[in-house]
Write a protein that holds these residues in place. Structure first.
Motif, PDB file in Angstrom:
ATOM      1  N   LEU A  48      35.502  43.011  42.447  1.00 59.20           N
ATOM      2  CA  LEU A  48      36.750  42.811  41.724  1.00 59.20           C
ATOM      3  C   LEU A  48      36.526  41.988  40.462  1.00 59.20           C
ATOM      4  N   ASN A  53      38.823  47.768  38.694  1.00 60.34           N
ATOM      5  CA  ASN A  53      38.927  47.704  40.158  1.00 60.34           C
ATOM      6  C   ASN A  53      39.965  46.673  40.585  1.00 60.34           C
ATOM      7  N   ALA A  57      43.349  47.393  42.686  1.00 60.93           N
ATOM      8  CA  ALA A  57      43.588  46.713  43.968  1.00 60.93           C
ATOM      9  C   ALA A  57      44.940  46.015  43.983  1.00 60.93           C
ATOM     10  N   PRO A  61      47.158  49.260  45.911  1.00 63.51           N
ATOM     11  CA  PRO A  61      46.169  49.022  46.960  1.00 63.51           C
ATOM     12  C   PRO A  61      45.857  50.247  47.808  1.00 63.51           C
ATOM     13  N   PHE A  64      43.337  52.200  45.899  1.00 62.21           N
ATOM     14  CA  PHE A  64      42.092  51.431  45.936  1.00 62.21           C
ATOM     15  C   PHE A  64      41.365  51.672  47.253  1.00 62.21           C
ATOM     16  N   CYS A  83      47.507  40.574  46.738  1.00 65.69           N
ATOM     17  CA  CYS A  83      47.676  41.845  47.472  1.00 65.69           C
ATOM     18  C   CYS A  83      48.029  41.607  48.913  1.00 65.69           C
TER      19      CYS A  83
END
Length: 83
Positions: A48, A53, A57, A61, A64, A83
């Motif tokens: 990350l 990315n 995320a 999510p 991802f 998240c």
């Protein structure tokens, strides 16, 4: 050159029982190197640190996790703590 860790056997055993594991510790002590050397062939690696990315995320999510489905090593997970 990789220097083996005594933690290897215990971590390998624990990973058989837990679907997700977290390694924390001081910066630059070899956490990522340890995991990458321990990982079986075919295990994905994503960091990350990469802004794309990280954004994926945080904002999507599900996508991802579709893109980086288990088994996966997610490095720098603290960057997506929302998240």
């Amino acid at each position: 050159m990789y220097i083996g860790r005594h933690l290897w056997a215990a971590f390998s055993e624990a990973s058989r029982f837990f679907p997700a594991m977290l390694i924390t510790g001081a910066r630059q002590v070899g956490k990522t190197t340890f995991l990458r050397n321990l990982a079986e062939p075919g295990r994905k690696y994503v960091t990350l640190d990469d802004v794309g990315n990280r954004t994926l995320a945080k904002e999507d999510p599900n996508t991802f996790l579709d893109r980086f489905s288990p088994p996966v090593i997610i490095d720098e997970i603290q960057y997506a703590r929302d998240c």
